[in-house]
Design an enzyme around this catalytic site. Structure first.
Site, short mmCIF file in Angstrom:
data_model
loop_
_atom_site.label_atom_id
_atom_site.label_comp_id
_atom_site.label_asym_id
_atom_site.label_seq_id
_atom_site.Cartn_x
_atom_site.Cartn_y
_atom_site.Cartn_z
N ASN A 211 0.85 -1.19 0.00
CA ASN A 211 0.00 0.00 0.00
C ASN A 211 0.89 1.25 0.00
O ASN A 211 2.11 1.15 0.01
CB ASN A 211 -0.96 -0.01 1.20
CG ASN A 211 -0.20 -0.13 2.50
OD1 ASN A 211 0.56 0.75 2.86
ND2 ASN A 211 -0.40 -1.23 3.22
N ASP A 280 -3.87 -6.30 5.00
CA ASP A 280 -4.85 -7.19 5.64
C ASP A 280 -4.74 -8.61 5.12
O ASP A 280 -5.00 -9.57 5.84
CB ASP A 280 -6.27 -6.65 5.40
CG ASP A 280 -6.50 -5.35 6.17
OD1 ASP A 280 -6.05 -5.29 7.33
OD2 ASP A 280 -7.09 -4.41 5.60
N LYS A 290 10.02 -16.14 -10.46
CA LYS A 290 9.13 -15.18 -11.12
C LYS A 290 8.09 -15.95 -11.95
O LYS A 290 8.46 -16.80 -12.77
CB LYS A 290 9.95 -14.25 -12.01
CG LYS A 290 9.09 -13.20 -12.68
CD LYS A 290 9.89 -12.32 -13.63
CE LYS A 290 8.95 -11.40 -14.38
NZ LYS A 290 9.64 -10.67 -15.44
N PHE A 328 -4.20 2.93 15.18
CA PHE A 328 -4.62 3.99 14.27
C PHE A 328 -5.84 3.52 13.48
O PHE A 328 -5.99 2.33 13.24
CB PHE A 328 -3.49 4.33 13.27
CG PHE A 328 -2.55 5.38 13.79
CD1 PHE A 328 -1.72 5.11 14.87
CD2 PHE A 328 -2.50 6.63 13.19
CE1 PHE A 328 -0.85 6.09 15.35
CE2 PHE A 328 -1.64 7.61 13.65
CZ PHE A 328 -0.81 7.33 14.73
N LYS A 342 -13.56 0.67 16.57
CA LYS A 342 -12.25 -0.02 16.52
C LYS A 342 -11.66 -0.16 17.92
O LYS A 342 -11.08 -1.19 18.26
CB LYS A 342 -11.30 0.74 15.59
CG LYS A 342 -10.15 -0.11 15.12
CD LYS A 342 -9.49 0.44 13.88
CE LYS A 342 -10.39 0.27 12.65
NZ LYS A 342 -9.75 0.69 11.42
N LYS A 346 -10.93 -3.94 19.13
CA LYS A 346 -9.55 -4.42 19.31
C LYS A 346 -9.09 -4.38 20.77
O LYS A 346 -8.00 -4.79 21.08
CB LYS A 346 -8.60 -3.58 18.45
CG LYS A 346 -8.99 -3.56 16.95
CD LYS A 346 -7.79 -3.70 16.06
CE LYS A 346 -8.20 -3.56 14.60
NZ LYS A 346 -7.12 -3.84 13.66
O1 C5P Z 1 -8.34 -3.16 11.32
P1 C5P Z 1 -7.71 -1.95 10.76
O2 C5P Z 1 -6.68 -2.26 9.72
O3 C5P Z 1 -8.67 -0.93 10.27
O4 C5P Z 1 -6.99 -1.29 12.01
C1 C5P Z 1 -5.97 -0.34 11.90
C2 C5P Z 1 -5.06 -0.48 13.07
O5 C5P Z 1 -4.73 -1.84 13.27
C3 C5P Z 1 -3.76 0.24 12.88
O6 C5P Z 1 -3.29 0.63 14.16
C4 C5P Z 1 -2.86 -0.84 12.29
O7 C5P Z 1 -1.48 -0.61 12.57
C5 C5P Z 1 -3.35 -2.06 13.03
N1 C5P Z 1 -3.28 -3.31 12.25
C6 C5P Z 1 -2.39 -4.28 12.64
N2 C5P Z 1 -2.35 -5.47 11.96
C7 C5P Z 1 -3.16 -5.68 10.91
C8 C5P Z 1 -4.06 -4.70 10.51
C9 C5P Z 1 -4.09 -3.52 11.20
O8 C5P Z 1 -1.65 -4.07 13.58
N3 C5P Z 1 -3.10 -6.83 10.28
#
Ligand code: C5P
Length: 401
Positions: A211, A280, A290, A328, A342, A346
């Site tokens: 990303n 994600d 490759k 975040f 969130k 979490k």
């Molecule tokens: O679930 P989401 O991606 O929206 O949440 C964002 C937060 O979760 C951010 O703090 C990001 O660093 C953390 N995050 C993480 N591991 C992931 C996805 C997101 O630590 N796989």
């Protein structure tokens, strides 16, 4: 040496005194606190420490003469305007007298007259010179005009005498300078773990999913924490940023590597901040060669994905009572609602909900957002990412109290 617009700048004036060698350490300590340092010297100072030493330490030109820089005919004005604080250390009786009376006969003293930033002077001299009525009168005049005097210590002086006149310790001078910059040292016993940047998830030997995260927010958090005296471990995905001076850097590529690095360093941390944009999903199968158009079309046209571990959620499960975990939430709309959801989902202690899209968030030098905790909402207007990071630490520190 990395410099950027977020870094506060201290101009250090060095005058002709044996204690000038201690200024080298002042430069290093300020740099450790992520401060940009420039040096201006009097001609006499160069008899004690060469400009090359300061040039090597600061990676900046070191100015001595008013007419040194052909390209900057009003160098004293540009130096004066560039700095957020002007520290003169060590400051001789001669330069103190010039400062008190507005004498501007070299680059250092001319810069001082042109300078609107706070001026700090750390005198160092023989005890009798220090106690002399003229020096004392000059000090009084300077103090009455708002110059901060870092009084010399009683000590063993280079002339062999013992008395008041020894340059104050590097630590005290650095602390006073950081204070004048508005930087707090309120995290000296705190250990912070920060994730930053994107993760990259391989498809094959050359392709990956990732990303646009630049890592700037996470790196700004690391710099701000170091400025406040914390121990910092920065777990970074691949970014185009210089390592943060003073931080333990752990470089990773994938989400699983980032998780492993976090698990390894979490035990020691008082605070963990997950600012990384973790992918994600990752490809279920990553080919170690490759994949070729033509022969591997089936694999290239459909990439099966599998969910990555949620590092923030995992740290929140692992966390002890005495640890805080901050996440975040990058949102395009409904910041508060999405951030609160969130926080609950979490089990984090704080969510920094920040606006993305519309030129905001990713890759920029500024940030704005809302700091969401169980019973508080703090709105932070648009500001540099380092200042935004300080606002986050202010909020974290008030949570801890
Ligand atoms: O679930 P989401 O991606 O929206 O949440 C964002 C937060 O979760 C951010 O703090 C990001 O660093 C953390 N995050 C993480 N591991 C992931 C996805 C997101 O630590 N796989």
């Amino acid at each position: 040496m990395e410099t950027n617009s977020n870094q506060p700048t201290v101009l250090i004036g060095v005058t002709g005194c044996i204690a000038a060698y201690k200024t080298c350490e002042i430069v290093r300590q300020l740099q450790k606190a992520s401060v940009r340092v420039k040096v201006v010297m009097t001609q006499h100072a160069t008899e004690f420490v060469g400009p090359t030493t300061f040039r090597a330490l600061t990676h900046e030109p070191v100015a001595v003469d008013l007419f040194d820089e052909a390209g900057a005919p009003v160098h004293h004005v540009s130096l004066a305007q560039e700095c957020d604080v002007f520290l003169i250390a060590p400051c001789t009786a001669n330069v103190l007298a010039k400062l008190a009376n507005g004498v501007a006969d070299d680059l250092l003293t001319t810069t001082a007259v042109a300078c609107e930033a706070p001026i700090l002077v750390a005198p160092a001299m023989n005890v009798h010179m220090y106690e002399d009525a003229t020096t004392q009168e000059n000090l009084r005049m300077l103090k009455s005009r708002g110059v901060q005097v870092i009084e010399p210590k009683v000590g063993w002086l280079a002339c062999g005498e013992t008395g008041k006149g020894a340059l104050e310790s590097v630590e005290v001078i650095v602390a006073a300078t950081l204070n004048a910059l508005g930087l707090k040292r309120d995290m000296e016993d705190i250990s912070v773990l920060i994730t930053a940047g994107p993760t990259v998830e391989p498809i094959d030997a050359v392709r990956f999913i990732s990303n646009h995260s630049s890592g700037k927010m996470g790196y700004a958090l690391a710099k701000a924490a170091i400025q406040r005296g914390a121990q910092v471990t920065l777990v970074s995905g691949p970014v185009a940023l210089e390592p943060v001076d003073g931080a333990k850097m752990v470089y990773v590529k994938t989400a699983r590597e980032m998780l492993a690095a976090c698990e390894e360093n979490f035990e020691e941390a008082d605070v963990a901040i997950c600012s990384a944009a973790v992918a994600d999903m990752r490809p279920l199968h990553a080919s170690d060669r490759k994949l070729k158009k033509g022969s591997d079309d089936a694999q290239l046209s459909t990439i099966a994905l599998v969910e990555n571990p949620d590092i923030l959620a995992k740290l929140c499960v692992m966390k002890r009572e005495d640890q805080l975990v901050v996440g975040f939430a990058a949102e395009t709309d409904d910041l508060v609602e999405n951030g609160k959801a969130k926080l609950a989902r979490k089990h984090a202690d704080m969510i920094v909900a920040n606006k993305v899209g519309d030129g905001k968030g990713f890759g920029t030098d500024d940030n704005e957002g809302i700091l969401i905790t169980a019973n508080n909402l703090i709105e932070v207007p648009s500001m540099s990412k380092v200042r935004f990071a300080h606002a986050i630490f202010d909020a974290i520190n008030s949570l801890e109290a």
